[in-house]
Scaffold this motif. Sequence first.
Motif, PDB file in Angstrom:
ATOM      1  N   PHE A  46       0.840  -1.205   0.000  1.00 39.89           N
ATOM      2  CA  PHE A  46       0.000   0.000   0.000  1.00 39.89           C
ATOM      3  C   PHE A  46       0.874   1.253   0.000  1.00 39.89           C
ATOM      4  O   PHE A  46       0.615   2.214  -0.742  1.00 39.89           O
ATOM      5  N   LYS A  47       1.919   1.254   0.813  1.00 40.72           N
ATOM      6  CA  LYS A  47       2.816   2.411   0.895  1.00 40.72           C
ATOM      7  C   LYS A  47       3.596   2.609  -0.408  1.00 40.72           C
ATOM      8  O   LYS A  47       3.790   3.739  -0.862  1.00 40.72           O
ATOM      9  N   PHE A  48       4.056   1.501  -1.011  1.00 43.19           N
ATOM     10  CA  PHE A  48       4.770   1.610  -2.279  1.00 43.19           C
ATOM     11  C   PHE A  48       3.854   2.152  -3.378  1.00 43.19           C
ATOM     12  O   PHE A  48       4.260   2.988  -4.190  1.00 43.19           O
ATOM     13  N   ASN A  49       2.620   1.673  -3.410  1.00 38.89           N
ATOM     14  CA  ASN A  49       1.667   2.164  -4.418  1.00 38.89           C
ATOM     15  C   ASN A  49       1.289   3.620  -4.179  1.00 38.89           C
ATOM     16  O   ASN A  49       1.062   4.377  -5.133  1.00 38.89           O
ATOM     17  N   GLU A  50       1.235   4.003  -2.914  1.00 40.33           N
ATOM     18  CA  GLU A  50       0.981   5.407  -2.575  1.00 40.33           C
ATOM     19  C   GLU A  50       2.122   6.281  -3.094  1.00 40.33           C
ATOM     20  O   GLU A  50       1.894   7.362  -3.663  1.00 40.33           O
ATOM     21  N   ALA A  51       3.345   5.795  -2.929  1.00 39.07           N
ATOM     22  CA  ALA A  51       4.517   6.516  -3.434  1.00 39.07           C
ATOM     23  C   ALA A  51       4.479   6.613  -4.955  1.00 39.07           C
ATOM     24  O   ALA A  51       4.784   7.669  -5.536  1.00 39.07           O
ATOM     25  N   LEU A  52       4.102   5.522  -5.619  1.00 44.75           N
ATOM     26  CA  LEU A  52       4.003   5.519  -7.082  1.00 44.75           C
ATOM     27  C   LEU A  52       2.966   6.528  -7.567  1.00 44.75           C
ATOM     28  O   LEU A  52       3.204   7.273  -8.532  1.00 44.75           O
ATOM     29  N   LYS A  53       1.848   6.589  -6.879  1.00 52.00           N
ATOM     30  CA  LYS A  53       0.785   7.530  -7.249  1.00 52.00           C
ATOM     31  C   LYS A  53       1.261   8.978  -7.139  1.00 52.00           C
ATOM     32  O   LYS A  53       1.022   9.802  -8.040  1.00 52.00           O
ATOM     33  N   ILE A  54       1.959   9.291  -6.054  1.00 52.86           N
ATOM     34  CA  ILE A  54       2.472  10.655  -5.869  1.00 52.86           C
ATOM     35  C   ILE A  54       3.525  10.966  -6.927  1.00 52.86           C
ATOM     36  O   ILE A  54       3.561  12.072  -7.489  1.00 52.86           O
ATOM     37  N   ALA A  55       4.406  10.005  -7.225  1.00 57.43           N
ATOM     38  CA  ALA A  55       5.459  10.205  -8.220  1.00 57.43           C
ATOM     39  C   ALA A  55       4.870  10.530  -9.592  1.00 57.43           C
ATOM     40  O   ALA A  55       5.374  11.404 -10.314  1.00 57.43           O
ATOM     41  N   LYS A  56       3.798   9.825  -9.955  1.00 55.45           N
ATOM     42  CA  LYS A  56       3.128  10.114 -11.224  1.00 55.45           C
ATOM     43  C   LYS A  56       2.447  11.479 -11.182  1.00 55.45           C
ATOM     44  O   LYS A  56       2.465  12.228 -12.166  1.00 55.45           O
ATOM     45  N   GLN A  57       1.876  11.804 -10.034  1.00 55.22           N
ATOM     46  CA  GLN A  57       1.177  13.084  -9.864  1.00 55.22           C
ATOM     47  C   GLN A  57       2.123  14.268 -10.066  1.00 55.22           C
ATOM     48  O   GLN A  57       1.765  15.261 -10.705  1.00 55.22           O
ATOM     49  N   ILE A  58       3.353  14.170  -9.534  1.00 57.00           N
ATOM     50  CA  ILE A  58       4.307  15.279  -9.649  1.00 57.00           C
ATOM     51  C   ILE A  58       5.230  15.111 -10.865  1.00 57.00           C
ATOM     52  O   ILE A  58       6.159  15.881 -11.062  1.00 57.00           O
TER      53      ILE A  58
END
Length: 397
Positions: free
Chosen positions: A203-215
């Motif tokens: 969940f934390k890794f996917n959260e990081a991936l989502k933010i990385a794509k967002q920025i």
Amino acid sequence: MRGSVSYENRISYSMITKKLNEWYTAIKDNLDEKAERLKKEVEGLIGGIDGNLEFIYYHQLLDFRHELMLSHLKSKDGEEINNAYETLKEHEGHLNGMLDYYYFFFKGMYDFKRKDLVAAISAYRRAEKSLEFVEDEIERAEFYYKMAEVYYYMKQTYYSIDYIERAITIYNKYETYLDKIIYCNYIIAGNLIDLLEYEKAMFKFNEALKIAKQIKRDNLVAISHLNIGICFNVGGMFEKAKKNLIIALKFFEKEYHPYLIKTLFNLSHVMCKANELEKGEFYYEKGFELALNTDNSEYIAKFNLLRGLYLNQDCFDLIDAAFEFLESNEMYGDVDEFAFEVGEVLLKRGEVARSSKYYQKVVMAKKQIQKGEMINETQIDNLLISHTHGGGVFSNN
């Protein structure tokens, strides 16, 4: 008049302080081109300052930190970093306040890069004694992150979680530090894996991936896929692991990123565990060649372990040489994980007696990990013999 400071000098000092702090901010944000430009501007200004040791020491400290940044971003040769460190080492014990903090904080980063984890945590904890001089809470968050990082690698899970929570509490106050929150999520997830909480880690890794794509940070998208692949590998979901690792590989090969060698190792590892030995050999050859070309002792040892266990099965000389390297460098977290894997593989092959040797290494590693608190206050205090020649407090404001 002796001791007086001219109006022009006050302006000059103020300008240099501003430029030094701008340079340090660019370094912390991994903005290499901006940092290079500011470094040249500082060098142009610093030559006009006669006898001000605070500026000279601060400049040397930031030059060292600059080289650490370039090493991380561009896989630079370590010679320049080593030379910068040797210059700084002459000042150990002669700095006060913020300069004392920076010296030991940067020394910890240097030791961590060299995989000397005990020296790194000793230096960080020594820096912590001067943290009272740090007024900027973003700098404090940076320090907490680095503490969490080294404790994570030492498998001191609860210490790591404590420090990373302090860091992320600060970063969450600011909208401009989403990239730092991504890195914090990596550390949190890594600790969750060590606690066998794989779903929470994912969940934390996917959260990081989502933010990385967002920025729109492609490098962080790739690192997120690398970490997701590693998590799937640990969980035995090899197809999903390979998919994510290959996404990461495509980016890292294009950029010749420092994480390229780590990605190649993990791809070879996954393929070997999935019994796709031909593909495992392919990624092994690419990764091992890169390790040799960059003189990366850690990955030379780890690739040899793969060869000894999977590719040239039962080549125990390679396996034992790899463990000798890991143990001599006190990388007990790696010893714990790889020794258990070797023991399991050998047990499945019917090598019961031999497997017990590696299970014993697991026990040894866990005992050493539990001794992670052995770095006592006396050892830390010995890092700084004297403050009597310090140059006073250098303010970041």
